[in-house]
Design an enzyme around this catalytic site. Structure first.
Site, mmCIF file in Angstrom:
data_model
loop_
_atom_site.group_PDB
_atom_site.id
_atom_site.type_symbol
_atom_site.label_atom_id
_atom_site.label_comp_id
_atom_site.label_asym_id
_atom_site.label_seq_id
_atom_site.Cartn_x
_atom_site.Cartn_y
_atom_site.Cartn_z
ATOM 1 N N LYS A 42 4.699 0.653 9.336
ATOM 2 C CA LYS A 42 4.725 1.948 8.663
ATOM 3 C C LYS A 42 4.095 3.033 9.535
ATOM 4 O O LYS A 42 4.538 4.172 9.522
ATOM 5 C CB LYS A 42 3.975 1.853 7.326
ATOM 6 C CG LYS A 42 4.824 1.270 6.218
ATOM 7 C CD LYS A 42 4.092 1.280 4.895
ATOM 8 C CE LYS A 42 3.195 0.078 4.779
ATOM 9 N NZ LYS A 42 2.548 -0.051 3.464
ATOM 10 N N GLU A 69 0.871 -1.166 0.000
ATOM 11 C CA GLU A 69 0.000 0.000 0.000
ATOM 12 C C GLU A 69 0.918 1.229 0.000
ATOM 13 O O GLU A 69 1.820 1.319 0.842
ATOM 14 C CB GLU A 69 -0.884 -0.001 1.259
ATOM 15 C CG GLU A 69 -1.805 1.196 1.266
ATOM 16 C CD GLU A 69 -2.695 1.296 2.490
ATOM 17 O OE1 GLU A 69 -2.698 0.372 3.324
ATOM 18 O OE2 GLU A 69 -3.385 2.336 2.594
ATOM 19 N N ARG A 90 5.490 -12.867 9.637
ATOM 20 C CA ARG A 90 6.144 -11.618 9.268
ATOM 21 C C ARG A 90 7.509 -11.543 9.928
ATOM 22 O O ARG A 90 7.804 -12.244 10.900
ATOM 23 C CB ARG A 90 5.284 -10.412 9.599
ATOM 24 C CG ARG A 90 4.892 -10.257 11.047
ATOM 25 C CD ARG A 90 3.748 -9.258 11.217
ATOM 26 N NE ARG A 90 4.103 -7.905 10.835
ATOM 27 C CZ ARG A 90 3.448 -7.211 9.893
ATOM 28 N NH1 ARG A 90 2.446 -7.722 9.238
ATOM 29 N NH2 ARG A 90 3.806 -5.978 9.613
HETATM 30 P P1 ATP Z 1 2.892 -2.244 8.029
HETATM 31 O O1 ATP Z 1 2.251 -3.086 9.085
HETATM 32 O O2 ATP Z 1 4.320 -1.951 8.258
HETATM 33 O O3 ATP Z 1 2.123 -1.008 7.705
HETATM 34 P P2 ATP Z 1 1.631 -3.558 5.905
HETATM 35 O O4 ATP Z 1 1.474 -5.032 5.948
HETATM 36 O O5 ATP Z 1 0.441 -2.747 6.229
HETATM 37 O O6 ATP Z 1 2.881 -3.161 6.741
HETATM 38 P P3 ATP Z 1 1.652 -3.420 3.078
HETATM 39 O O7 ATP Z 1 2.079 -2.299 2.209
HETATM 40 O O8 ATP Z 1 0.220 -3.772 3.127
HETATM 41 O O9 ATP Z 1 2.175 -3.082 4.521
HETATM 42 O O10 ATP Z 1 2.520 -4.713 2.803
HETATM 43 C C1 ATP Z 1 2.868 -5.188 1.536
HETATM 44 C C2 ATP Z 1 3.264 -6.632 1.679
HETATM 45 O O11 ATP Z 1 4.375 -6.752 2.558
HETATM 46 C C3 ATP Z 1 2.151 -7.452 2.262
HETATM 47 O O12 ATP Z 1 2.027 -8.631 1.501
HETATM 48 C C4 ATP Z 1 2.584 -7.734 3.662
HETATM 49 O O13 ATP Z 1 2.100 -8.965 4.095
HETATM 50 C C5 ATP Z 1 4.108 -7.723 3.537
HETATM 51 N N1 ATP Z 1 4.716 -7.354 4.806
HETATM 52 C C6 ATP Z 1 4.497 -6.250 5.537
HETATM 53 N N2 ATP Z 1 5.194 -6.273 6.688
HETATM 54 C C7 ATP Z 1 5.904 -7.429 6.670
HETATM 55 C C8 ATP Z 1 6.821 -8.042 7.574
HETATM 56 N N3 ATP Z 1 7.164 -7.453 8.732
HETATM 57 N N4 ATP Z 1 7.357 -9.227 7.234
HETATM 58 C C9 ATP Z 1 7.023 -9.813 6.062
HETATM 59 N N5 ATP Z 1 6.169 -9.298 5.176
HETATM 60 C C10 ATP Z 1 5.605 -8.121 5.466
HETATM 61 MG MG MG Z 2 -1.316 -3.512 5.371
#
Ligand code: ATP
Ligand code: MG
Length: 560
Positions: free
Chosen positions: A275, A39, A265
């Site tokens: 983020k 995102e 994760r």
């Molecule tokens: P955050 O919690 O940091 O905001 P998010 O999951 O909301 O991260 P996205 O932009 O939705 O961020 O993530 C893009 C991809 O990266 C998704 O498929 C998510 O599952 C993966 N991802 C995010 N954080 C991690 C992590 N700590 N380890 C592995 N994969 C991750």
């Molecule tokens: Mg997300």
């Protein structure tokens, strides 16, 4: 497959095994197609690197494809700066989506058509409860939810209302479109989840074309299906959403039905990895932006000098499992050390200079000594280092009253200057405050290159620079951003554990003159001090800035 099977990494982790089995069975016509779906609401962090390496890595291993898709359905929080930074970060990590760059917002028309399809099939309805009522009606984990009084609206009325929602006839929150599934489902995600909500916000790509926006769960599975994704890899928190992922795809006339597979994760100690929290550090000016070298963002570690190969190696080493664990940041730091040890040229630099005058060295003479750029890689060549009467050494390489085991310089003691000569300290000069400001030394001309013809040995070798030739630089020493291994453990403010000494700035370090040719992003080993990367943002030609990428050894290991 048991969870124990999933833990054994070799020869491939559990996701590779699932894909291999799918291929063996001829599933998906032998195709492997993954995607990385960020995102654009912040910069990518090391957790995302795990997901990028996994998705692009699998596509590479199986001669498949990997898309980059922006999941841009929250116009309030998203923008183009984030889109561009994410593209740059994926490229920097060494991956390329080629012509497969997609945006969920490109599917808005199709997503709308599918919503109409669900309404016509009696699988979606416009609900007019308030957000708060919807929450109340939803029930709890222990109690089933209640049906909304609007749940049985006719198809015609639903179509009319939904079209009016799209046309902007209502205010935010007046109506939502919901899937009509089961308000008593033990899986809360299936209790008639919202599919569309009204948001009168400009979208960074579609402008004011839309005032209704689809929800993540609805958008994601359809985007995957439209792109022909075979394996939709996501983190464990989506496990309970899988039933919904499958429900939408089962109802709709989509071209295929990708398989969602969840993995744990990445969590790292001594930092935060979300983020939302990283955004707070940036907006509250706790750090200097998303690419501050202390940040666990990809742009941060890039600026700090971590090589992309080290980040990829780290992701390989930690493996992919379904166990939620916290990885010691030392594992990452070791990957960085190993890679930089192999690849970075060695140079001499003095961070805390102490003047040394070689009394028996001819005034005005300069000689060029030869330094090797890498101890184990002759291909990296040699360079010349100027030597003269006035030098600087590291202040802590001298002790006025040294203990026996101190093998560096002290009154009357002899050391080797790296690539140069043996010198002996004859006199210590102090200022009025009693601080040592200069050492008067003599050199042995017979020891050029660091060997004594009489076979006499010295135990210590120290680094130095020639005063008249050295270039001045600002050097920034970084340490961990948080003092506590788990900053989020305390109930209180997670920012309370920020390490006040995470950055120390040295304004006037002295570097050997070959570093005049350094380019931003290049990483060097300053001998005996660590690895340092020329900063691409703050360096100016009169005063380059070097970021300490990492120390030579793990200084935290000793403290534990
Ligand atoms: P955050 O919690 O940091 O905001 P998010 O999951 O909301 O991260 P996205 O932009 O939705 O961020 O993530 C893009 C991809 O990266 C998704 O498929 C998510 O599952 C993966 N991802 C995010 N954080 C991690 C992590 N700590 N380890 C592995 N994969 C991750
Ligand atoms: Mg997300």
């Amino acid at each position: 497959m048991t969870s124990k099977d999933m833990d054994t990494a070799a020869p491939g982790h559990f996701i590779r095994r699932i894909i291999s089995e799918d291929l063996a069975r001829g599933k998906n016509d032998g195709r492997v197609h993954t995607r990385f779906p960020p995102e654009p609401n912040g910069y990518l962090h090391l957790g995302h690197a795990k997901s990028i390496c996994l998705n692009f890595g699998i596509a590479g291993d199986y001669h498949g494809l990997c898309n980059l898709r922006f999941d841009d359905t929250n116009p309030e929080k998203e923008n183009e700066e984030y889109v561009e930074s994410i593209k740059a970060d994926v490229h920097w990590l060494g991956y390329d989506w080629k012509d497969r760059l997609y945006f969920a917002s490109d599917y808005f028309p199709q997503l709308y058509e599918f919503a109409l399809y669900l309404i016509r099939a009696g699988k979606a309805y416009v609900d007019s409860l308030s957000a708060e009522q919807i929450r109340e009606y939803r029930g709890t984990l222990k109690e089933p939810g209640k049906n909304s009084p609007w749940r049985d609206r006719s198809v015609e009325e639903n179509l009319e209302l939904f079209e009016a929602m799209k046309a902007g006839a209502f205010n935010e929150g007046e109506h939502v479109l919901r899937a009509r599934i089961d308000m008593a489902s033990p899986n809360m995600n299936l209790r008639d989840p919202t599919i569309y909500r009204i948001r009168k916000t400009i979208h960074h790509r579609t402008g004011d074309e839309w005032c209704i926006y689809p929800m993540y769960d609805y958008t994601h599975c359809i985007s995957d299906a439209l792109e022909g994704i075979t394996h939709s890899l996501c983190t464990l928190e989506f496990e309970d959403h899988r039933a919904l992922y499958d429900w939408f795809l089962d109802q709709l006339p989509v071209p295929c039905h990708p398989q969602q597979i969840e993995f744990a994760r990445l969590n790292l100690n001594y930092t935060v990895m979300s983020k939302r929290k990283l955004n707070q550090l940036v907006s509250e000016l706790r750090v200097d932006g998303w690419d501050d070298p202390r940040m666990p963002t990809i742009s941060g570690v890039r600026r700090r000098g971590f090589p992309p190969a080290a980040v990829r190696e780290f992701c390989e080493r930690i493996g992919v499992t379904r166990n939620d664990t916290v990885i010691d940041v030392g594992v990452l730091e070791n990957c960085v050390r190993e890679e930089l040890d192999r690849t970075s040229p060695r140079v001499l630099a003095v961070l805390d200079p102490l003047k040394v005058t070689i009394e028996n060295y001819p005034d005005g003479q300069v000689e060029m000594l030869e330094g090797i750029n890498h101890p184990n890689n002759p291909d990296m060549g040699k360079r010349e280092i100027p030597f003269s009467k006035t030098l600087y050494i590291e202040r802590d390489d001298f002790m006025e009253d040294p203990p026996k085991k101190f093998f560096r310089l002290g009154p009357g003691r002899e050391v080797r200057l790296r690539y140069a000569y043996f010198i002996t300290c004859n006199e210590v000069i102090k200022n009025a405050a009693g601080d040592v400001i200069e050492l008067r030394c003599s050199y042995d001309p017979q020891t050029r290159g660091g060997q004594a013809p009489d076979g006499r040995k010295v135990k210590g070798t120290i680094h130095w620079v020639s005063a008249q030739h050295a270039m001045q630089a600002e050097v920034r020493l970084y340490d961990r951003l948080f003092m506590d291994a788990d900053p989020e453990a305390a109930d209180g403010d997670w920012k309370a554990g920020l390490n006040p000494d995470s950055r120390q700035v040295i304004k006037a370090a002295l570097l050997e003159p070959s570093l005049n040719a350094a380019t931003p992003g290049a990483v060097y080993q300053f001998e005996r001090l660590g690895y340092f990367c020329m900063d691409g943002k703050d360096s100016i030609s009169e005063q380059p800035v070097f970021n300490r990428t990492i120390t030579l050894r793990d200084s935290w290991a000793k403290q534990k």
